[in-house]
Design an enzyme around this catalytic site. Structure first.
Site, PDB file in Angstrom:
ATOM      1  CE  LYS A  77      -2.244  -0.767   3.887  1.00 17.76           C
ATOM      2  NZ  LYS A  77      -1.755  -2.062   4.367  1.00 17.76           N
TER       3      LYS A  77
ATOM      4  NE  ARG B 255       6.338  -0.025  10.575  1.00 19.95           N
ATOM      5  CZ  ARG B 255       5.180   0.022   9.916  1.00 19.95           C
ATOM      6  NH1 ARG B 255       5.132   0.585   8.714  1.00 19.95           N
ATOM      7  NH2 ARG B 255       4.077  -0.488  10.427  1.00 19.95           N
TER       8      ARG B 255
ATOM      9  NE  ARG C  91       2.060  -4.527  11.653  1.00 21.11           N
ATOM     10  CZ  ARG C  91       3.073  -4.274  10.825  1.00 21.11           C
ATOM     11  NH1 ARG C  91       4.256  -4.829  11.017  1.00 21.11           N
ATOM     12  NH2 ARG C  91       2.915  -3.469   9.816  1.00 21.11           N
TER      13      ARG C  91
ATOM     14  NE  ARG D 288      -4.323  -1.293  10.104  1.00 17.75           N
ATOM     15  CZ  ARG D 288      -3.252  -0.685   9.589  1.00 17.75           C
ATOM     16  NH1 ARG D 288      -3.324   0.547   9.158  1.00 17.75           N
ATOM     17  NH2 ARG D 288      -2.105  -1.328   9.496  1.00 17.75           N
TER      18      ARG D 288
ATOM     19  NE  ARG E  17       7.652  -2.448   6.466  1.00 18.59           N
ATOM     20  CZ  ARG E  17       6.340  -2.200   6.507  1.00 18.59           C
ATOM     21  NH1 ARG E  17       5.651  -2.040   5.401  1.00 18.59           N
ATOM     22  NH2 ARG E  17       5.715  -2.150   7.656  1.00 18.59           N
TER      23      ARG E  17
HETATM   24  P1  AMP Z   1       0.739   0.693   9.273  1.00 17.59           P
HETATM   25  O1  AMP Z   1       1.928   1.552   9.085  1.00 17.59           O
HETATM   26  O2  AMP Z   1      -0.432   1.103   8.413  1.00 17.59           O
HETATM   27  O3  AMP Z   1       1.043  -0.781   9.163  1.00 17.59           O
HETATM   28  O4  AMP Z   1       0.233   0.940  10.784  1.00 17.59           O
HETATM   29  C1  AMP Z   1       1.065   0.639  11.891  1.00 17.59           C
HETATM   30  C2  AMP Z   1       0.239   0.527  13.155  1.00 17.59           C
HETATM   31  O5  AMP Z   1      -0.444   1.770  13.408  1.00 17.59           O
HETATM   32  C3  AMP Z   1      -0.879  -0.516  13.115  1.00 17.59           C
HETATM   33  O6  AMP Z   1      -0.414  -1.815  13.426  1.00 17.59           O
HETATM   34  C4  AMP Z   1      -1.838   0.028  14.180  1.00 17.59           C
HETATM   35  O7  AMP Z   1      -1.352  -0.232  15.486  1.00 17.59           O
HETATM   36  C5  AMP Z   1      -1.760   1.525  13.943  1.00 17.59           C
HETATM   37  N1  AMP Z   1      -2.750   1.960  12.942  1.00 17.59           N
HETATM   38  C6  AMP Z   1      -2.496   2.489  11.705  1.00 17.59           C
HETATM   39  N2  AMP Z   1      -3.656   2.764  11.056  1.00 17.59           N
HETATM   40  C7  AMP Z   1      -4.648   2.397  11.897  1.00 17.59           C
HETATM   41  C8  AMP Z   1      -6.069   2.398  11.811  1.00 17.59           C
HETATM   42  N3  AMP Z   1      -6.708   2.832  10.713  1.00 17.59           N
HETATM   43  N4  AMP Z   1      -6.777   1.943  12.878  1.00 17.59           N
HETATM   44  C9  AMP Z   1      -6.164   1.521  13.992  1.00 17.59           C
HETATM   45  N5  AMP Z   1      -4.843   1.452  14.132  1.00 17.59           N
HETATM   46  C10 AMP Z   1      -4.077   1.891  13.107  1.00 17.59           C
END
Ligand code: AMP
Length: 217
Positions: free
Chosen positions: A13, A160, A171, A88, A127
């Site tokens: 994404k 990360r 996740r 999400r 990553r």
């Molecule tokens: P990402 O970089 O999109 O993988 O997001 C990293 C982390 O941020 C996720 O594992 C969640 O803990 C939090 N997070 C990001 N976007 C959301 C969302 N829309 N709803 C809830 N938690 C989020």
């Protein structure tokens, strides 16, 4: 053009969103990036969010909906936007619909990138990101020329915290339980397009462009 990029962590994404930004000049709204900045600044929201993020869990809906609602009202979203990592959960999707309805900015399409779990684990665990300029690398698929250093700016690369294998698995479980139902939600709305995210980055990008050319807006 108002679009959502949907798919599990590691499906591409973020990579594809950056290409859309470069090509169409619309902003990428990544809730993950916004939350990571809040964590870095140790703002009250960041301190609260960190507990969930470190465990691979979702940050509460009211927190992320508030972030996105505020962001969507900014001037640069008038021409369109790409939502990356939001919504999400079903309540997030319903809140988004209300917010966009109120702004008279309905979604044009939702692009879902499909990648199997084994590939996701391999992608996420390798990553690496540059601490200085944010450029992404992969230890196997896109290694830097000099180990641990960014090819663009020489900054040091980091992994990360939530890209450790145990957290990745959590996740992916959270994705299957809480986010995957959105695929059906948007299919029923008639705006879902599913693409094979297992293909090469450029191939996926070509397919996304074809979809976006067919989108109104
Ligand atoms: P990402 O970089 O999109 O993988 O997001 C990293 C982390 O941020 C996720 O594992 C969640 O803990 C939090 N997070 C990001 N976007 C959301 C969302 N829309 N709803 C809830 N938690 C989020």
């Amino acid at each position: 053009m108002r679009i959502i990029l949907l798919g599990p962590p590691g499906c591409g994404k973020g990579t594809q969103a950056k290409k859309i930004v470069a090509q169409y000049g619309i902003p990428q709204i990544s809730t993950g990036d916004i939350l990571r900045s809040a964590v870095k600044e140790a703002s009250p929201m960041g301190i609260q969010a960190k507990k969930y993020m470190d465990g691979g869990l979702l940050v509460p809906d009211n927190v992320v909906v508030g972030i996105v609602e505020e962001r969507l009202q900014m001037e640069d979203c008038r021409q369109g936007f790409i939502l990356d990592g939001f919504p999400r959960t079903l309540p997030q999707a319903e809140s988004l619909e209300k917010v966009l309805g109120g702004l008279s900015m309905p979604l044009d399409c939702v692009v879902s990138l499909e990648v199997d779990n084994a590939a996701l684990i391999e992608r996420l665990s390798g990553r690496r990101t540059c601490r200085e300029c944010g450029r992404g690398f992969h230890t196997r698929f896109d290694p830097p020329r000099i180990g641990g250093k960014c090819d663009s700016c020489g900054g040091s690369l980091f992994q990360r915290d939530d890209d450790q294998e145990a957290t990745i698995r959590e996740r992916l479980t959270v994705y299957a339980r809480q986010t995957a139902p959105l695929i059906d939600y948007y299919r029923k709305e008639g705006i879902l397009v599913s693409l094979n995210g297992m293909e090469e980055i450029q191939k996926v990008w070509g397919n996304i462009q074809k979809v976006l050319e067919g989108c109104s807006g």
